[in-house]
Design an enzyme around this catalytic site. Structure first.
Site, short mmCIF file in Angstrom:
data_model
loop_
_atom_site.label_atom_id
_atom_site.label_comp_id
_atom_site.label_asym_id
_atom_site.label_seq_id
_atom_site.Cartn_x
_atom_site.Cartn_y
_atom_site.Cartn_z
N HIS A 190 49.83 45.13 47.24
CA HIS A 190 48.52 44.51 47.12
C HIS A 190 48.60 43.22 46.29
O HIS A 190 49.50 43.06 45.46
CB HIS A 190 47.52 45.48 46.50
CG HIS A 190 47.19 46.63 47.41
ND1 HIS A 190 46.16 47.51 47.16
CD2 HIS A 190 47.75 47.04 48.58
CE1 HIS A 190 46.09 48.40 48.15
NE2 HIS A 190 47.06 48.14 49.01
N GLU B 134 46.88 42.14 43.81
CA GLU B 134 46.76 42.30 42.36
C GLU B 134 48.09 42.74 41.75
O GLU B 134 48.51 42.23 40.71
CB GLU B 134 45.70 43.36 42.01
CG GLU B 134 44.32 43.11 42.62
CD GLU B 134 44.12 43.78 43.98
OE1 GLU B 134 44.98 43.62 44.86
OE2 GLU B 134 43.09 44.45 44.15
N CYS C 173 41.98 48.52 44.35
CA CYS C 173 42.11 49.94 44.71
C CYS C 173 42.50 50.74 43.46
O CYS C 173 42.78 50.17 42.40
CB CYS C 173 43.14 50.13 45.82
SG CYS C 173 44.84 49.97 45.23
N CYS D 58 46.11 49.78 42.09
CA CYS D 58 46.14 48.52 41.34
C CYS D 58 45.34 48.65 40.05
O CYS D 58 45.70 48.02 39.05
CB CYS D 58 45.60 47.38 42.19
SG CYS D 58 46.72 46.95 43.54
N1 LIG Z 1 42.06 45.28 46.48
C1 LIG Z 1 42.89 45.22 47.53
N2 LIG Z 1 43.95 44.38 47.49
C2 LIG Z 1 44.79 44.26 48.56
O1 LIG Z 1 45.73 43.48 48.53
N3 LIG Z 1 44.57 45.06 49.67
C3 LIG Z 1 45.39 44.87 50.86
C4 LIG Z 1 46.11 46.04 51.46
C5 LIG Z 1 46.09 45.71 52.94
O2 LIG Z 1 47.10 44.75 53.25
C6 LIG Z 1 44.73 45.05 53.11
C7 LIG Z 1 43.61 46.03 53.46
O3 LIG Z 1 43.71 46.30 54.81
P1 LIG Z 1 42.55 46.94 55.67
O4 LIG Z 1 42.55 48.44 55.37
O5 LIG Z 1 41.26 46.28 55.25
O6 LIG Z 1 42.96 46.64 57.09
O7 LIG Z 1 44.47 44.44 51.88
C8 LIG Z 1 43.53 45.95 49.73
C9 LIG Z 1 42.67 46.06 48.69
C10 LIG Z 1 41.50 46.99 48.77
O8 LIG Z 1 41.43 47.83 47.70
ZN LIG Z 2 45.57 47.83 45.34
#
Ligand SMILES: Nc1nc(=O)n([C@H]2C[C@H](O)[C@@H](COP(=O)(O)O)O2)cc1CO
Ligand SMILES: [Zn+2]
Length: 163
Positions: free
Chosen positions: A81, A83, A107, A110
């Site tokens: 992710h 973060e 999430c 993170c």
């Molecule tokens: N805060 C976040 N930072 C992130 O970098 N992500 C990333 C993980 C996946 O590559 C994408 C979410 O994919 P999708 O489930 O919306 O197709 O975003 C997801 C979240 C959500 O919690």
């Molecule tokens: Zn995350």
């Protein structure tokens, strides 16, 4: 002597803008996320976006959201992710007392890394996964650990950059 410009971007616009710009590097076809870590005196310390770890090729690892019958793989076990990438990209020492700007609410995984790194404030833009178990767990941990989280207030300013 001429007066200073008045239409310069604010610190918040600058840092959230940098977070969004960083997210534009993401190869994820569904959700692009960017993050930017800022010191208490407004210096950018690190940036990140969601992607596969070093050495894990975007052309070999899957970007699918759902298992398909024959390959049975999604992006979820592999993607780092934004973060976490921003935290791990920082090689300068401690992130204690810093602020994280991120285009999507963190999430639960993170959130743990954010808390343990000593980041004190999270400024997020979208919260499109609000109410999911991961989102609720993240907020519960932030509340318990005293990490402030505030939604970015959009100013409506369009920033256009020709590259
Ligand atoms: N805060 C976040 N930072 C992130 O970098 N992500 C990333 C993980 C996946 O590559 C994408 C979410 O994919 P999708 O489930 O919306 O197709 O975003 C997801 C979240 C959500 O919690
Ligand atoms: Zn995350």
């Amino acid at each position: 002597m001429s007066a200073k410009r008045s239409d310069y971007i604010s610190w918040d616009e600058y840092f959230m803008g940098v977070a969004h710009l960083s997210g534009m590097r993401s190869k994820d076809p569904n959700t692009q996320v960017g993050a930017c870590i800022v010191s208490p005196d407004n210096k950018i310390l690190s940036m990140g976006y969601n992607g596969f770890p070093k050495g894990c090729s975007d052309d070999e690892f899957p970007w699918e959201r759902e298992n398909d019958n024959d390959r049975n793989l999604t992006k979820y076990p592999f993607v780092t992710h934004s973060e976490l990438n921003a935290i791990l990209n920082y090689r300068g020492g401690s992130l204690e007392g810093t602020k994280l700007y991120v285009s999507l609410f963190p999430c639960n995984e993170c959130a743990k890394a954010i808390i343990q790194a000593g980041i004190r404030t999270v400024v997020y833009d979208s919260d499109k996964y609000e109410g999911t178990p991961s989102n609720r767990a993240a907020k519960r941990m932030f509340d318990a650990a005293g990490v402030n989280y505030v939604q970015y207030r959009k100013t409506g300013r369009m920033i256009r950059i020709e590259v």
